[in-house]
Design an enzyme around this catalytic site. Sequence first.
Site, short mmCIF file in Angstrom:
data_model
loop_
_atom_site.label_atom_id
_atom_site.label_comp_id
_atom_site.label_asym_id
_atom_site.label_seq_id
_atom_site.Cartn_x
_atom_site.Cartn_y
_atom_site.Cartn_z
N ASP A 28 -17.51 -1.65 15.14
CA ASP A 28 -16.16 -2.24 16.25
C ASP A 28 -15.71 -3.51 15.62
OD1 ASP A 28 -14.54 -2.20 17.89
OD2 ASP A 28 -15.74 -2.21 19.66
N LYS A 41 -6.47 -1.44 -3.71
CA LYS A 41 -5.07 -2.23 -3.28
C LYS A 41 -4.60 -2.36 -1.98
CE LYS A 41 -1.24 -0.53 -4.83
NZ LYS A 41 -0.63 0.65 -3.95
N GLU A 94 8.67 9.66 -7.82
CA GLU A 94 8.02 10.40 -6.76
C GLU A 94 9.17 10.89 -5.76
OE1 GLU A 94 4.28 8.49 -4.97
OE2 GLU A 94 5.60 6.78 -5.29
N HIS A 126 0.07 -0.78 -10.82
CA HIS A 126 0.03 0.45 -11.75
C HIS A 126 0.92 0.32 -13.04
CE1 HIS A 126 -1.89 2.21 -8.25
NE2 HIS A 126 -0.78 2.70 -7.55
C1 BG6 Z 1 -0.29 4.35 -4.32
C2 BG6 Z 1 0.87 3.82 -3.69
O1 BG6 Z 1 -0.98 3.28 -4.75
O2 BG6 Z 1 0.13 5.04 -5.45
C3 BG6 Z 1 1.74 5.03 -3.04
O3 BG6 Z 1 0.61 3.12 -2.61
C4 BG6 Z 1 2.14 6.04 -4.21
O4 BG6 Z 1 2.92 4.39 -2.56
C5 BG6 Z 1 0.84 6.36 -5.01
O5 BG6 Z 1 2.61 7.08 -3.69
C6 BG6 Z 1 1.26 7.15 -6.22
O6 BG6 Z 1 0.19 7.88 -6.70
P1 BG6 Z 1 0.14 9.16 -7.60
O7 BG6 Z 1 -1.23 9.18 -8.25
O8 BG6 Z 1 0.43 10.23 -6.79
O9 BG6 Z 1 1.22 8.76 -8.83
#
Ligand code: BG6
Length: 493
Positions: free
Chosen positions: A94, A152, A220, A244
């Site tokens: 908690d 992250k 995406e 990334h």
């Molecule tokens: C995450 C982000 O780190 O990576 C997300 O917070 C994103 O917003 C995701 O959708 C994308 O990961 P992947 O592996 O699907 O490209």
Amino acid sequence: MSPLSPPSTAHTADLVVFGGTGDLSMRKLIPALYHADRDGRLSPETRVIAMSRGGLTDADFRGKVDAEVRAQVPVDDPAMWQRFLGRLHHVSLDVGSDDRSGWSALTKLLGGHEQRDRIFYLASPPMTFGPFCAELHEAGLITPQSRVVLEKPLGRDLASSQGINAQVGLYFDEHQIFRIDHYLGKETVQNLLVLRFANAFLEPIWNSLWIDHVQITAAETVGTPGRRGYYDHAGALRDMVQNHLLQLLTLVAMEPPARNDRESIRDEKVKVLQSLRPIVEASEVDRFTVRGQYTASGDMPSYLDEPASTPPNEASKRVETFTAIRAEIKNWRWAGVPFYLRTGKRLPYRRSEIVVQFKDVPHSIFPGGTPNRLVLRLQPEEGIELHIMAKEPGAGEVTLKPVPLRLSFGETFTTRVPEAYERLLTDVLAGNPTLFMRRDEVEAAWRWIDPILAAWEASAELPEPYPAGTTGPAGAHELVGRSGRTWHEEDQP
Ligand code: BG6
């Protein structure tokens, strides 16, 4: 096992996951651990202890995993699945109350197992990282064999990131801290290193003499339903680029490391981040960066109308769901070679790739040629393509056609391609930090991002709108078009 990893020694470990019943844990971590178990990479005694507010018993948690995870993973041996469930434990914590029973329960569970590797995986919001580490220290739970894994976002700018690193650094040495960027666990990302440093033919042409520019895209189709609380404070630059995309850039641009060990690769990566030309002045930020936000299209809502627990506010209108940046690396190898970075939500396709665009032949004797291009596809269908010119069969005039030499991992290797988290968890368990971000890397990345964020925040302009399902705002096309270039998909055969 990762080609970069030493063989897993399968030490017995207690893996304590804070946020253990959350989305990340249930969708990624638990399935990854099951796969590791199924492949024989967990020692028989290894335990997984989920910490959450849930008030669950071990049996409740096992039932939840059985109900929610079993369908996501291949269970070919029910006894093996039961054995895996038997590794799972749950401790209710908690947070923010005076109730110390969660910490006592954890202490009791870990007691007597001090010789095991102890891994504290913080899949919880970053403001909890410091306090959780302090609690673990207070409870005497941090042993010399302990590691901490940080998810992250590691802050929202350089100052907050330094704050988190300093707090965690009070209790853990840098070699015990594993900062996850799951892109580094993707198969093609590691293959990029093998491609570059285990083959002789690329290195002589891997520079500004032969390469025109590089494009790094993470597109995406998904929007941000239910994520406004997080995304309003993040945006695409913090969410995807700071970590990334910059990590991918470092792997493309780094110098050959002397050794494949934990520090050599990271030493070279950090040098790339430190060589990024700062984009500081407002006029440069306008010229070299683009931000966009998706608007409604068809049955897809706008960013502002995505379902969320809180209504949109003024800040929501300023959040970028798309960004494109022209980056430059100021060193001998890359001077004059733009690196175009691009990421967005609600684009027409899901695709993450690195495109290395070579220069044209110095003197062409055939009409109609196009320069070579190397495409490293991270997803979907991980693989590598080298686009070369070939002669179209036929008599008469020579007609050129770009054709791909294709390496599809799925077709070439019959072994299952592990998920990024599976590889990274295996590396955490083996104590190999090569694929994790070092403190100086994270901070160097923020140092480059901060002025862009500041200029965007100071600007009266809102992000450029783009209809959901399209390739982003017009500005992104102008960004590359200004120098006569196009994004990869626009001229794909
Ligand atoms: C995450 C982000 O780190 O990576 C997300 O917070 C994103 O917003 C995701 O959708 C994308 O990961 P992947 O592996 O699907 O490209």
